[in-house]
Design a protein around this motif. Structure first.
Motif, short mmCIF file in Angstrom:
data_model
loop_
_atom_site.label_atom_id
_atom_site.label_comp_id
_atom_site.label_asym_id
_atom_site.label_seq_id
_atom_site.Cartn_x
_atom_site.Cartn_y
_atom_site.Cartn_z
N LEU A 45 7.19 -7.93 1.70
CA LEU A 45 7.02 -7.18 0.46
C LEU A 45 6.51 -5.77 0.73
O LEU A 45 6.89 -4.82 0.03
N HIS A 82 8.34 -2.30 -0.31
CA HIS A 82 7.67 -1.19 -0.97
C HIS A 82 7.90 0.12 -0.22
O HIS A 82 8.21 1.17 -0.82
N VAL A 124 2.09 -4.33 -3.82
CA VAL A 124 2.62 -5.50 -4.52
C VAL A 124 1.71 -5.78 -5.71
O VAL A 124 0.51 -5.48 -5.68
#
Length: 351
Positions: free
Chosen positions: A104, A108, A173
């Motif tokens: 994640l 990003h 996140v």
């Protein structure tokens, strides 16, 4: 006419064995996503254990990848392409959580977007050492973050929860923690009909299995401890409620430190389950007495391997209801579910 932007959703725990809660929750969540009003804008990927189930998942529009929570590189890779990760496998797998967060974070960095991580924990994080002998007055609310934060790291699920919150704090996140309580009911979803989802819960079936094995309904201590409960269908709608709120953006609902969502719609005295099961088993000539007898220390270790069956865990899903979650199954549904659970276990034993 422009093609709508597709939301890439990665789900862990969509399948699992009968001894695992995995698949029971995850399969129900995937089924709920498939029937979502915006399902035509979703691209769903599920990590599954069994190669023979790949084609079946594909047949309902789910991309299936063979693997499990131990395949850390696979978790990282799949998370790196996801807008949303729904972790419905092992609530205590710290290494799996870290692998997903690596992916994640990469997502990003490459897209300058903030993906969503919805983690499955459980109200087991609240348990005490009552051993069935008393009911606690301590009731936790998912709005009372200060009290939740007082829980020690040694509580079940807590270590991973802290990792989830830390990831949100870093900013790459947005995280949300769903904490179901005693989940009950035999799942009846399209994935169950397809033969790819475990339809059975764990807590109550383990109590039934233990009682059948000892040929007598059993109870932990005096059976005075209290737990909340939630039907599997209501559990699935809780995930969708959190998912929908999260998809609205950072202001859609609380995340990170405040992003706790309990799953409960009433509570029960655990000993009452034992009492009903003992009577049912006696009537079915599977128990020696209609009254449950106390599990010995040896039986507790053999059948349950821990303190949770005799513990208290009291919770109020106030934040969950604030975002529109509306569970419909009350504790009466729990009592009604017990006989079908016994019958299902007996049927499996005879096949």
């Amino acid at each position: 006419m422009s093609t709508p932007t597709r939301t890439h959703i990665f789900v862990t725990g969509a399948t699992g064995g009968l001894r695992s809660i995995a698949g029971y929750i995850g399969g129900s969540v995937v089924s709920a996503l498939l029937s979502h009003p915006k399902s035509d804008t979703f691209h769903i990927t599920a990590l599954i254990r069994s190669p023979e189930k790949v084609a079946l998942f594909n047949s309902v529009g789910v991309t299936a990848v063979v693997g499990n929570n131990s395949d850390l590189d696979t978790l990282t890779s799949l998370a790196s392409t996801a807008d949303v990760v729904l972790a419905c496998a092992n609530a205590d797998d710290l290494y799996a959580a870290r692998a997903i967060f690596l992916g994640l974070k990469k997502r990003h960095e490459e897209t300058n977007t903030v993906p969503i991580f919805i983690h499955t924990s459980g109200t087991g994080v609240l348990i005490d050492d009552a051993a069935g002998n008393y009911a606690t007055d301590s009731i936790y609310s998912d709005l009372d973050i200060a009290t939740i934060e007082s829980l020690p790291k040694t509580q079940p699920h807590r270590e991973v929860e802290l990792e989830v919150i830390a990831a949100d704090k870093e900013g790459y996140v947005r995280t949300y923690i769903i904490l179901p309580s005693t989940i009950y009911g035999i799942a009846n979803t399209p994935l169950v009909s397809l033969g790819v989802q475990n339809p059975y819960s764990r807590q109550i079936p383990r109590l039934i299995e233990a009682s059948l094995d000892r040929k007598q309904g059993g109870v932990v201590g005096e059976g005075l401890n209290l737990w909340p409960n939630v039907h599997i269908d209501d559990t699935a709608t809780l995930y969708i409620s959190v998912f929908d709120a999260a998809m609205k953006g950072p202001g859609g609902t609380a995340h990170g430190r405040e992003g706790y969502y309990f799953g409960e719609n009433g509570e029960h005295r655990v000993g009452e389950i034992s009492e009903i099961l003992a009577k049912l088993l006696y009537d079915m000539k599977r128990g020696k007495s209609p009254e449950p007898t106390v599990f010995t220390i040896e039986e507790m270790q053999k059948y349950f391997g821990g303190r949770w069956m005799g513990s208290n865990s009291r919770a109020m899903a106030e934040r969950a209801r604030l975002i529109g979650w509306n569970p419909v199954h009350t504790v009466d549904s729990l009592w009604a579910s017990l006989k079908p659970e016994i019958e299902a276990i007996l049927e499996r034993r005879n096949t």
